[in-house]
Design a protein around this motif. Structure first.
Motif, PDB file in Angstrom:
ATOM      1  N   GLY A 149      10.339 -72.953  22.735  1.00 14.24           N
ATOM      2  CA  GLY A 149      10.822 -71.569  23.352  1.00 14.24           C
ATOM      3  C   GLY A 149      10.737 -70.444  22.482  1.00 14.24           C
ATOM      4  N   PHE A 150      10.015 -70.661  21.433  1.00 14.54           N
ATOM      5  CA  PHE A 150       9.568 -69.235  20.894  1.00 14.54           C
ATOM      6  C   PHE A 150       8.497 -68.583  21.493  1.00 14.54           C
ATOM      7  CE2 PHE A 150       7.241 -66.900  17.212  1.00 14.54           C
ATOM      8  CZ  PHE A 150       8.569 -66.193  16.903  1.00 14.54           C
ATOM      9  N   THR A 151       8.380 -67.299  21.495  1.00 19.82           N
ATOM     10  CA  THR A 151       7.302 -66.459  22.273  1.00 19.82           C
ATOM     11  C   THR A 151       6.478 -65.595  21.399  1.00 19.82           C
ATOM     12  OG1 THR A 151       8.900 -64.615  22.604  1.00 19.82           O
ATOM     13  CG2 THR A 151       8.834 -66.211  24.282  1.00 19.82           C
ATOM     14  N   VAL A 152       5.081 -65.402  21.678  1.00 27.73           N
ATOM     15  CA  VAL A 152       4.215 -64.709  20.967  1.00 27.73           C
ATOM     16  C   VAL A 152       3.641 -63.805  21.996  1.00 27.73           C
ATOM     17  CG1 VAL A 152       3.975 -66.403  18.828  1.00 27.73           C
ATOM     18  CG2 VAL A 152       2.326 -66.174  20.976  1.00 27.73           C
ATOM     19  N   THR A 153       3.222 -62.764  21.689  1.00 30.65           N
ATOM     20  CA  THR A 153       2.373 -61.856  22.326  1.00 30.65           C
ATOM     21  C   THR A 153       1.056 -61.359  22.197  1.00 30.65           C
ATOM     22  OG1 THR A 153       3.371 -59.807  21.442  1.00 30.65           O
ATOM     23  CG2 THR A 153       4.629 -60.772  23.489  1.00 30.65           C
ATOM     24  N   GLY A 154       0.217 -61.112  22.883  1.00 32.92           N
ATOM     25  CA  GLY A 154      -1.146 -60.615  22.585  1.00 32.92           C
ATOM     26  C   GLY A 154      -1.299 -59.446  23.438  1.00 32.92           C
ATOM     27  N   GLU A 155      -2.292 -58.144  22.898  1.00 30.25           N
ATOM     28  CA  GLU A 155      -2.446 -57.164  23.578  1.00 30.25           C
ATOM     29  C   GLU A 155      -4.018 -57.011  23.539  1.00 30.25           C
ATOM     30  OE1 GLU A 155      -0.919 -56.923  20.629  1.00 30.25           O
ATOM     31  OE2 GLU A 155       1.081 -57.644  21.583  1.00 30.25           O
ATOM     32  N   SER A 156      -4.496 -56.105  24.923  1.00 32.77           N
ATOM     33  CA  SER A 156      -5.829 -55.850  24.989  1.00 32.77           C
ATOM     34  C   SER A 156      -5.748 -54.428  25.687  1.00 32.77           C
ATOM     35  CB  SER A 156      -6.316 -56.730  25.791  1.00 32.77           C
ATOM     36  OG  SER A 156      -7.937 -56.149  26.280  1.00 32.77           O
ATOM     37  N   ALA A 157      -6.456 -53.296  25.171  1.00 32.98           N
ATOM     38  CA  ALA A 157      -6.578 -51.964  25.684  1.00 32.98           C
ATOM     39  C   ALA A 157      -7.891 -51.558  25.656  1.00 32.98           C
ATOM     40  CB  ALA A 157      -5.588 -51.024  24.876  1.00 32.98           C
ATOM     41  N   CYS A 158      -8.214 -50.867  26.298  1.00 35.05           N
ATOM     42  CA  CYS A 158      -9.792 -50.140  26.515  1.00 35.05           C
ATOM     43  C   CYS A 158      -9.693 -48.383  26.278  1.00 35.05           C
ATOM     44  CB  CYS A 158     -10.397 -50.573  27.558  1.00 35.05           C
ATOM     45  SG  CYS A 158      -9.958 -50.178  29.199  1.00 35.05           S
ATOM     46  N   ALA A 159     -10.578 -48.000  25.568  1.00 35.18           N
ATOM     47  CA  ALA A 159     -10.533 -46.561  25.581  1.00 35.18           C
ATOM     48  C   ALA A 159     -10.925 -45.725  26.680  1.00 35.18           C
ATOM     49  CB  ALA A 159     -11.450 -46.196  24.312  1.00 35.18           C
ATOM     50  N   SER A 160     -11.870 -46.290  27.435  1.00 38.57           N
ATOM     51  CA  SER A 160     -12.416 -45.844  28.674  1.00 38.57           C
ATOM     52  C   SER A 160     -11.900 -46.347  30.011  1.00 38.57           C
ATOM     53  CB  SER A 160     -14.052 -45.553  28.553  1.00 38.57           C
ATOM     54  OG  SER A 160     -14.410 -45.054  27.567  1.00 38.57           O
ATOM     55  N   PRO A 161     -11.142 -45.466  30.838  1.00 43.73           N
ATOM     56  CA  PRO A 161     -10.795 -46.362  32.070  1.00 43.73           C
ATOM     57  C   PRO A 161     -11.851 -46.749  32.576  1.00 43.73           C
ATOM     58  CG  PRO A 161      -9.891 -44.096  31.730  1.00 43.73           C
ATOM     59  CD  PRO A 161     -10.766 -44.348  30.644  1.00 43.73           C
ATOM     60  N   GLU A 162     -13.197 -46.488  32.874  1.00 48.25           N
ATOM     61  CA  GLU A 162     -14.187 -47.002  33.638  1.00 48.25           C
ATOM     62  C   GLU A 162     -14.462 -48.272  32.998  1.00 48.25           C
ATOM     63  OE1 GLU A 162     -14.383 -42.780  33.454  1.00 48.25           O
ATOM     64  OE2 GLU A 162     -14.267 -44.359  31.980  1.00 48.25           O
ATOM     65  N   ASN A 163     -14.109 -48.953  31.705  1.00 43.24           N
ATOM     66  CA  ASN A 163     -14.392 -50.126  30.941  1.00 43.24           C
ATOM     67  C   ASN A 163     -13.243 -51.257  31.428  1.00 43.24           C
ATOM     68  OD1 ASN A 163     -16.757 -49.203  30.141  1.00 43.24           O
ATOM     69  ND2 ASN A 163     -15.895 -48.786  28.178  1.00 43.24           N
ATOM     70  N   TYR A 164     -12.046 -50.854  32.150  1.00 45.28           N
ATOM     71  CA  TYR A 164     -11.083 -51.749  32.296  1.00 45.28           C
ATOM     72  C   TYR A 164     -11.574 -52.680  33.438  1.00 45.28           C
ATOM     73  CZ  TYR A 164      -6.740 -53.692  33.999  1.00 45.28           C
ATOM     74  OH  TYR A 164      -5.895 -54.573  34.275  1.00 45.28           O
ATOM     75  N   ASP A 165     -11.225 -54.064  32.979  1.00 47.80           N
ATOM     76  CA  ASP A 165     -11.294 -55.291  33.718  1.00 47.80           C
ATOM     77  C   ASP A 165     -10.183 -56.084  33.588  1.00 47.80           C
ATOM     78  OD1 ASP A 165     -12.555 -58.141  34.134  1.00 47.80           O
ATOM     79  OD2 ASP A 165     -13.983 -56.716  35.341  1.00 47.80           O
ATOM     80  N   ARG A 166      -9.432 -56.456  34.822  1.00 49.04           N
ATOM     81  CA  ARG A 166      -8.402 -57.232  34.586  1.00 49.04           C
ATOM     82  C   ARG A 166      -8.494 -58.672  33.781  1.00 49.04           C
ATOM     83  NH1 ARG A 166      -5.514 -60.255  39.460  1.00 49.04           N
ATOM     84  NH2 ARG A 166      -7.191 -61.683  38.944  1.00 49.04           N
ATOM     85  N   ASP A 167      -9.553 -59.192  34.250  1.00 51.64           N
ATOM     86  CA  ASP A 167      -9.815 -60.534  33.808  1.00 51.64           C
ATOM     87  C   ASP A 167     -10.236 -60.605  32.328  1.00 51.64           C
ATOM     88  OD1 ASP A 167      -9.033 -61.748  36.382  1.00 51.64           O
ATOM     89  OD2 ASP A 167     -11.448 -61.671  36.899  1.00 51.64           O
ATOM     90  N   ILE A 168     -11.111 -59.539  31.767  1.00 56.39           N
ATOM     91  CA  ILE A 168     -11.456 -59.445  30.441  1.00 56.39           C
ATOM     92  C   ILE A 168     -10.291 -59.011  29.568  1.00 56.39           C
ATOM     93  CG2 ILE A 168     -12.880 -58.272  28.768  1.00 56.39           C
ATOM     94  CD1 ILE A 168     -15.085 -58.090  31.072  1.00 56.39           C
ATOM     95  N   GLY A 169      -9.634 -58.231  30.282  1.00 52.30           N
ATOM     96  CA  GLY A 169      -8.313 -57.871  29.456  1.00 52.30           C
ATOM     97  C   GLY A 169      -7.438 -58.992  29.062  1.00 52.30           C
TER      98      GLY A 169
END
Length: 200
Positions: A149-169
């Motif tokens: 039941g314990f939870t952990v989180t991971g994050e992903s962010a990109c500096a340029s909006p043009e580089n955003y990709d949902r699956d890669i993120g």
């Protein structure tokens, strides 16, 4: 030209012009003037010689590029394969153990989280609306729910909006979340091994 003879100013000028013409041919020159007791006489020496060219250097063998050398696999599975290849058999946490300990996982962007909070009734005074070009749409979260039941989180962010990709993120966010599980399971295994030694 006999250097012992006295030369006139005209002869000296001719000598100077000759030296200037020789400069492009890479000739070295030295002029030495020594006054004699007589007022009109001087000893002038002019030396011209070829400047030796540096010896041809042997062709250096082409340096091998490091690009053709495969880097060691530093992924979790690559490291596990290296441990197995080294013949290590002591208890350890493996990538399979990590995956087996994950009950479920959830992905969402910060914008989706904010919009969900707004739908749940969070007032605008506490949370402003999320615009179409908000940076919150570039921040991806992965939440792992573990077996206990314990939870952990991971994050992903990109500096340029043009580089955003949902699956890669999502993939990067999941990897970052899993990286937080390793020390937790490592600690739990160490506690188990320690308890077994104390009992003995």
């Amino acid at each position: 030209m006999n250097l012992q003879d006295a030369i006139t100013a005209r002869e000296l000028e001719i000598l100077r012009l000759t030296v200037q013409r020789l400069r492009p041919v890479k000739l070295g020159a030295a002029i030495v003037v020594t006054h004699r007791p007589k007022p009109r006489t001087a000893l002038v020496g002019f030396l011209a010689f070829d400047i030796p060219q540096p010896a041809a250097q042997p062709a250096q063998p082409e340096r091998q590029s490091m690009n053709h050398i495969a880097s060691p696999d530093s992924t979790d599975r690559g490291i596990e394969a290296a441990i197995v290849a080294a013949g290590k058999t002591a208890p350890r946490v493996t990538p399979a153990d990590i995956e087996a300990n994950i009950e479920s996982w959830w992905y969402f962007t910060a914008a989706e989280g904010a919009e969900g909070a707004a739908q749940a009734g969070t007032p605008h005074s506490e949370q402003p609306p999320v615009g179409a070009a908000s940076p919150l749409r570039l921040l991806t979260f992965c939440v792992l729910v573990l077996k206990n039941g314990f939870t952990v989180t991971g994050e992903s962010a990109c500096a340029s909006p043009e580089n955003y990709d949902r699956d890669i993120g999502r993939r990067i966010a999941r990897e970052n979340a899993i990286n937080k599980v390793w020390p937790l399971m490592g600690y739990a295994l160490r506690e188990k091994l320690h308890a077994a030694r104390v009992e003995v």
